[in-house]
Structures are given as C-alpha cells and as structure tokens.
Design a protein around this motif. Structure first.
Motif, short mmCIF file in Angstrom:
data_model
loop_
_atom_site.label_atom_id
_atom_site.label_comp_id
_atom_site.label_asym_id
_atom_site.label_seq_id
_atom_site.Cartn_x
_atom_site.Cartn_y
_atom_site.Cartn_z
N THR A 1 -33.25 16.59 -45.55
CA THR A 1 -32.58 17.91 -45.29
C THR A 1 -31.59 18.09 -46.14
OG1 THR A 1 -31.39 16.73 -43.50
CG2 THR A 1 -33.34 18.02 -42.69
N GLN A 2 -31.11 19.33 -46.38
CA GLN A 2 -29.95 19.59 -47.08
C GLN A 2 -29.03 20.32 -46.11
OE1 GLN A 2 -30.40 21.21 -50.92
NE2 GLN A 2 -31.43 19.52 -51.90
N ARG A 3 -27.58 20.06 -46.20
CA ARG A 3 -26.70 20.93 -45.63
C ARG A 3 -26.70 22.25 -46.28
NH1 ARG A 3 -24.30 16.64 -42.77
NH2 ARG A 3 -23.87 14.84 -44.31
N PRO A 4 -26.52 23.39 -45.26
CA PRO A 4 -26.32 24.66 -45.90
C PRO A 4 -24.97 24.75 -46.75
CG PRO A 4 -25.94 24.70 -43.67
CD PRO A 4 -26.55 23.46 -44.09
N PRO A 5 -24.57 25.34 -47.72
CA PRO A 5 -23.59 25.35 -48.52
C PRO A 5 -22.18 26.11 -47.69
CG PRO A 5 -24.80 27.19 -49.22
CD PRO A 5 -25.83 26.42 -48.31
N LEU A 6 -21.22 25.58 -47.75
CA LEU A 6 -19.91 26.12 -47.09
C LEU A 6 -18.98 27.15 -47.63
CD1 LEU A 6 -18.92 23.00 -44.67
CD2 LEU A 6 -20.28 25.11 -44.01
N TYR A 7 -18.43 28.19 -47.35
CA TYR A 7 -17.63 29.03 -48.04
C TYR A 7 -16.10 28.88 -47.43
CZ TYR A 7 -21.77 30.46 -50.20
OH TYR A 7 -22.95 30.37 -51.14
N LYS A 8 -15.19 28.91 -48.39
CA LYS A 8 -13.87 28.89 -48.08
C LYS A 8 -13.49 30.50 -48.06
CE LYS A 8 -12.73 26.62 -51.84
NZ LYS A 8 -12.00 25.76 -52.99
N VAL A 9 -12.71 31.08 -46.87
CA VAL A 9 -12.25 32.25 -46.85
C VAL A 9 -10.58 32.20 -47.22
CG1 VAL A 9 -11.55 34.20 -45.16
CG2 VAL A 9 -13.89 33.32 -45.15
N LEU A 10 -10.15 32.97 -48.18
CA LEU A 10 -8.95 32.95 -48.85
C LEU A 10 -8.32 34.25 -48.54
CD1 LEU A 10 -10.46 32.02 -51.98
CD2 LEU A 10 -9.11 30.35 -51.01
N LEU A 11 -7.11 34.11 -48.31
CA LEU A 11 -6.23 35.30 -48.00
C LEU A 11 -5.14 35.40 -49.34
CD1 LEU A 11 -6.12 37.07 -45.48
CD2 LEU A 11 -4.16 35.87 -44.80
N LEU A 12 -5.05 36.47 -49.76
CA LEU A 12 -4.17 36.68 -50.78
C LEU A 12 -2.91 37.33 -50.77
CD1 LEU A 12 -6.90 35.97 -52.11
CD2 LEU A 12 -6.62 37.88 -53.55
N ASN A 13 -1.72 37.01 -51.19
CA ASN A 13 -0.57 37.51 -51.25
C ASN A 13 -0.45 38.84 -51.61
OD1 ASN A 13 2.24 37.66 -49.93
ND2 ASN A 13 2.98 37.01 -52.00
N ASP A 14 0.47 39.69 -51.15
CA ASP A 14 0.99 41.16 -51.82
C ASP A 14 2.25 41.22 -51.28
OD1 ASP A 14 1.00 43.26 -49.53
OD2 ASP A 14 -0.90 42.22 -49.27
N ASP A 15 2.94 42.34 -52.00
CA ASP A 15 4.30 42.58 -51.75
C ASP A 15 4.53 43.61 -50.54
OD1 ASP A 15 5.01 41.13 -53.90
OD2 ASP A 15 5.16 42.65 -55.34
N TYR A 16 3.42 44.23 -50.33
CA TYR A 16 3.65 45.29 -48.99
C TYR A 16 3.36 45.06 -47.72
CZ TYR A 16 4.28 47.37 -53.69
OH TYR A 16 4.62 47.90 -54.97
N THR A 17 1.99 44.28 -47.33
CA THR A 17 1.46 43.88 -45.97
C THR A 17 2.77 43.18 -45.33
OG1 THR A 17 -0.54 43.49 -46.94
CG2 THR A 17 -0.31 43.09 -44.74
N PRO A 18 2.97 43.75 -44.06
CA PRO A 18 4.19 42.94 -43.38
C PRO A 18 3.74 41.60 -42.84
CG PRO A 18 3.83 45.43 -42.47
CD PRO A 18 2.74 44.97 -43.59
#
Ligand code: TYC
Length: 115
Positions: free
Chosen positions: A31-48
């Motif tokens: 068996t092979q484990r299914p690949p995993l995915y990182k979820v990333l949050l990016l900075n910006d200057d406007y979102t509170p």
C-alpha cells in the motif's frame, strides 16, 4: 518400507519442529499513503487581523489563541501553513476561504501545495 519425499517449497517455512512461521512473516508492503497537501495563508496589507482569526477558527477548527498565533505568524513572516490535509479536503478549505474572503471584499489569499 516405502518413504516418499516432496520438494521443499516456499510454503514450508519453519524454524524447527512445530514452529511453522509461514503466517508470522511480515508481508511486503503493497500500500502507498495518499499524498498530503499543505494549506497556506498569505499575508496582505488590507485584510483585518480579526477577519483572519475568524477564518482560522471557522474553517480550520482552531481555538482563538491558536488562530491568533497563526495570524500573527502570517502577518510577520508573509505566510504560514495552517493545516495538512488530503487533496480533496485541502481543495475544499482553500475554496471556502477564498469564497468567504471574496464575499467580504478582502484580498486574503489561501493556496495549497503538495507536502
Ligand atoms: N497584514 C494584515 C494587517 O496588518 C493582517 C493579515 C494577517 C492579513 C494574515 C492576511 O493572512 C493574513 N491587517
């Protein structure tokens, strides 16, 4: 007296009389484990900041303290991994965050990448 022999085969695994090991040997991993995915949050200057904290609580099940900590990491370092998921779950989280941010007219960006 007649004695018959048969050839020893792979199914005759034994380490001594009464010690059949054929069911104890470790099967080769297939068996092979299914690949995993990182979820990333990016900075910006406007979102509170409070909006980002709310997103992390709402879509990633983080406590307020964990959410605040990750938001600050993104704010200071530019991005942070907010979770690791299967492809389908990661894709859904990214879509939920992007849609929620768009509906509130914030430029918050969320992406995924293979681990
Ligand atoms: N940098 C934003 C501000 O100062 C806050 C912020 C944090 C925005 C994290 C996006 O993913 C983000 N209001």
């Amino acid at each position: 007296m007649a004695v018959s022999f048969r050839q020893i085969t792979m199914s005759d695994k034994t380490d001594g009389p009464g010690h059949d090991t054929s069911l104890l040997t470790k099967p080769k991993a297939k068996t092979q484990r299914p690949p995993l995915y990182k979820v990333l949050l990016l900075n910006d200057d406007y979102t509170p900041m409070e909006f980002v904290v709310h997103v992390l609580e709402r879509f990633f099940g983080l406590s307020h303290a964990q959410a605040f900590e990750i938001m600050l990491t993104v704010h200071k370092k530019g991005l942070a991994v907010v979770g690791v998921f299967s492809f389908e779950v990661a894709e859904t989280k990214v879509a939920q965050v992007m849609d929620f941010a768009r509906r509130h007219q914030h430029p918050l960006q969320c992406t995924m990448e293979k681990e």
